[in-house]
Write a protein that holds these residues in place. Sequence first.
Motif, PDB file in Angstrom:
ATOM      1  N   ASP A 281      23.501 -44.418  -7.447  1.00 21.28           N
ATOM      2  CA  ASP A 281      23.862 -43.424  -8.454  1.00 21.28           C
ATOM      3  C   ASP A 281      22.785 -43.207  -9.515  1.00 21.28           C
ATOM      4  O   ASP A 281      23.063 -42.664 -10.572  1.00 21.28           O
ATOM      5  CB  ASP A 281      25.175 -43.823  -9.135  1.00 21.28           C
ATOM      6  N   GLY A 282      21.558 -43.618  -9.246  1.00 26.01           N
ATOM      7  CA  GLY A 282      20.501 -43.446 -10.233  1.00 26.01           C
ATOM      8  C   GLY A 282      19.223 -42.965  -9.598  1.00 26.01           C
ATOM      9  O   GLY A 282      19.108 -42.925  -8.371  1.00 26.01           O
ATOM     10  N   PRO A 283      18.259 -42.604 -10.417  1.00 27.11           N
ATOM     11  CA  PRO A 283      16.982 -42.162  -9.844  1.00 27.11           C
ATOM     12  C   PRO A 283      16.203 -43.336  -9.255  1.00 27.11           C
ATOM     13  O   PRO A 283      16.353 -44.477  -9.683  1.00 27.11           O
ATOM     14  CB  PRO A 283      16.240 -41.573 -11.049  1.00 27.11           C
ATOM     15  N   ARG A 284      15.405 -43.041  -8.259  1.00 28.78           N
ATOM     16  CA  ARG A 284      14.469 -44.026  -7.719  1.00 28.78           C
ATOM     17  C   ARG A 284      13.404 -44.260  -8.787  1.00 28.78           C
ATOM     18  O   ARG A 284      12.975 -43.331  -9.460  1.00 28.78           O
ATOM     19  CB  ARG A 284      13.823 -43.464  -6.447  1.00 28.78           C
ATOM     20  N   VAL A 285      13.000 -45.503  -8.958  1.00 31.26           N
ATOM     21  CA  VAL A 285      11.937 -45.827  -9.902  1.00 31.26           C
ATOM     22  C   VAL A 285      10.783 -46.428  -9.105  1.00 31.26           C
ATOM     23  O   VAL A 285      10.954 -47.407  -8.382  1.00 31.26           O
ATOM     24  CB  VAL A 285      12.404 -46.810 -10.994  1.00 31.26           C
ATOM     25  N   LEU A 286       9.632 -45.785  -9.217  1.00 36.68           N
ATOM     26  CA  LEU A 286       8.435 -46.188  -8.491  1.00 36.68           C
ATOM     27  C   LEU A 286       7.438 -46.788  -9.476  1.00 36.68           C
ATOM     28  O   LEU A 286       7.165 -46.208 -10.531  1.00 36.68           O
ATOM     29  CB  LEU A 286       7.802 -44.977  -7.796  1.00 36.68           C
ATOM     30  N   PHE A 287       6.909 -47.941  -9.154  1.00 33.03           N
ATOM     31  CA  PHE A 287       5.891 -48.603  -9.970  1.00 33.03           C
ATOM     32  C   PHE A 287       4.587 -48.533  -9.192  1.00 33.03           C
ATOM     33  O   PHE A 287       4.521 -49.015  -8.062  1.00 33.03           O
ATOM     34  CB  PHE A 287       6.287 -50.053 -10.239  1.00 33.03           C
ATOM     35  N   GLN A 288       3.576 -47.903  -9.784  1.00 35.74           N
ATOM     36  CA  GLN A 288       2.301 -47.748  -9.079  1.00 35.74           C
ATOM     37  C   GLN A 288       1.180 -48.429  -9.859  1.00 35.74           C
ATOM     38  O   GLN A 288       1.107 -48.347 -11.077  1.00 35.74           O
ATOM     39  CB  GLN A 288       1.985 -46.278  -8.836  1.00 35.74           C
ATOM     40  N   ARG A 289       0.334 -49.109  -9.092  1.00 36.53           N
ATOM     41  CA  ARG A 289      -0.788 -49.843  -9.686  1.00 36.53           C
ATOM     42  C   ARG A 289      -1.833 -48.869 -10.217  1.00 36.53           C
ATOM     43  O   ARG A 289      -2.209 -47.909  -9.542  1.00 36.53           O
ATOM     44  CB  ARG A 289      -1.442 -50.763  -8.650  1.00 36.53           C
ATOM     45  N   VAL A 290      -2.278 -49.134 -11.445  1.00 35.85           N
ATOM     46  CA  VAL A 290      -3.390 -48.399 -12.038  1.00 35.85           C
ATOM     47  C   VAL A 290      -4.352 -49.422 -12.615  1.00 35.85           C
ATOM     48  O   VAL A 290      -3.947 -50.526 -12.987  1.00 35.85           O
ATOM     49  CB  VAL A 290      -2.924 -47.401 -13.130  1.00 35.85           C
ATOM     50  N   PRO A 291      -5.636 -49.089 -12.713  1.00 35.15           N
ATOM     51  CA  PRO A 291      -6.615 -50.080 -13.180  1.00 35.15           C
ATOM     52  C   PRO A 291      -6.614 -50.295 -14.698  1.00 35.15           C
ATOM     53  O   PRO A 291      -6.968 -51.362 -15.176  1.00 35.15           O
ATOM     54  CB  PRO A 291      -7.956 -49.499 -12.724  1.00 35.15           C
ATOM     55  N   GLU A 292      -6.192 -49.276 -15.448  1.00 30.94           N
ATOM     56  CA  GLU A 292      -6.294 -49.387 -16.904  1.00 30.94           C
ATOM     57  C   GLU A 292      -5.062 -50.061 -17.504  1.00 30.94           C
ATOM     58  O   GLU A 292      -3.977 -50.017 -16.937  1.00 30.94           O
ATOM     59  CB  GLU A 292      -6.508 -48.007 -17.545  1.00 30.94           C
ATOM     60  N   LEU A 293      -5.245 -50.675 -18.665  1.00 32.44           N
ATOM     61  CA  LEU A 293      -4.152 -51.275 -19.416  1.00 32.44           C
ATOM     62  C   LEU A 293      -3.432 -50.197 -20.208  1.00 32.44           C
ATOM     63  O   LEU A 293      -3.960 -49.108 -20.433  1.00 32.44           O
ATOM     64  CB  LEU A 293      -4.690 -52.338 -20.377  1.00 32.44           C
ATOM     65  N   LYS A 294      -2.232 -50.501 -20.655  1.00 32.41           N
ATOM     66  CA  LYS A 294      -1.479 -49.582 -21.504  1.00 32.41           C
ATOM     67  C   LYS A 294      -2.066 -49.643 -22.915  1.00 32.41           C
ATOM     68  O   LYS A 294      -2.316 -50.711 -23.447  1.00 32.41           O
ATOM     69  CB  LYS A 294      -0.012 -49.991 -21.535  1.00 32.41           C
ATOM     70  N   TYR A 295      -2.252 -48.490 -23.510  1.00 37.80           N
ATOM     71  CA  TYR A 295      -2.737 -48.395 -24.887  1.00 37.80           C
ATOM     72  C   TYR A 295      -1.800 -47.504 -25.676  1.00 37.80           C
ATOM     73  O   TYR A 295      -1.425 -46.429 -25.209  1.00 37.80           O
ATOM     74  CB  TYR A 295      -4.146 -47.793 -24.940  1.00 37.80           C
ATOM     75  N   GLY A 296      -1.414 -47.916 -26.859  1.00 39.95           N
ATOM     76  CA  GLY A 296      -0.611 -47.081 -27.734  1.00 39.95           C
ATOM     77  C   GLY A 296       0.855 -47.030 -27.359  1.00 39.95           C
ATOM     78  O   GLY A 296       1.328 -47.735 -26.473  1.00 39.95           O
ATOM     79  N   LYS A 297       1.555 -46.166 -28.058  1.00 40.62           N
ATOM     80  CA  LYS A 297       2.993 -46.012 -27.897  1.00 40.62           C
ATOM     81  C   LYS A 297       3.299 -45.124 -26.690  1.00 40.62           C
ATOM     82  O   LYS A 297       2.589 -44.179 -26.410  1.00 40.62           O
ATOM     83  CB  LYS A 297       3.562 -45.362 -29.168  1.00 40.62           C
ATOM     84  N   ASN A 298       4.416 -45.452 -26.012  1.00 38.82           N
ATOM     85  CA  ASN A 298       4.879 -44.597 -24.918  1.00 38.82           C
ATOM     86  C   ASN A 298       5.198 -43.202 -25.443  1.00 38.82           C
ATOM     87  O   ASN A 298       5.735 -43.065 -26.538  1.00 38.82           O
ATOM     88  CB  ASN A 298       6.185 -45.127 -24.320  1.00 38.82           C
ATOM     89  N   ARG A 299       4.923 -42.186 -24.654  1.00 39.36           N
ATOM     90  CA  ARG A 299       5.359 -40.828 -24.991  1.00 39.36           C
ATOM     91  C   ARG A 299       6.764 -40.581 -24.453  1.00 39.36           C
ATOM     92  O   ARG A 299       7.471 -39.705 -24.919  1.00 39.36           O
ATOM     93  CB  ARG A 299       4.384 -39.800 -24.409  1.00 39.36           C
TER      94      ARG A 299
END
Length: 127
Positions: A48-66
């Motif tokens: 009953d919910g959306p599929r959530v996909l986690f994909q590898r990226v090379p960069e780190l997270k910076y700053g606040k989520n949009r």
Amino acid sequence: MAKELQVVVDCRDPGAQAAFWAEVLGYALEDAGTGDVEGDWASIVAPDGPRVLFQRVPELKYGKNRVHLDVRAGGPRGTPKAVRVPLVDAEVVRLVALGATHMRTTDERDDYFGVLRDPEGNEFCVC
């Protein structure tokens, strides 16, 4: 016509993020035949919910989520605040035990929610 929604999260460790979020949301890791939990992506699903996909990226997270996720643990909209508070607090404790970081709790006249970060620093709320 409604469209199917898939949420995609960029991350460094797709398998670990998928495992964390599967526990948070009560989702299942997608069948190993269609997912690559040890590689570049992993996904979680629920009927009953959306599929959530986690994909590898090379960069780190910076700053606040949009964009951020709200985990609605305090009952449906309109549930009295007095009922929601202990439910939200209990969920925050549970998620911290899973690896989340509790940033703060906001207690307003008609609202109550916790702000957390997942193991890779993505902000989300428990409300």
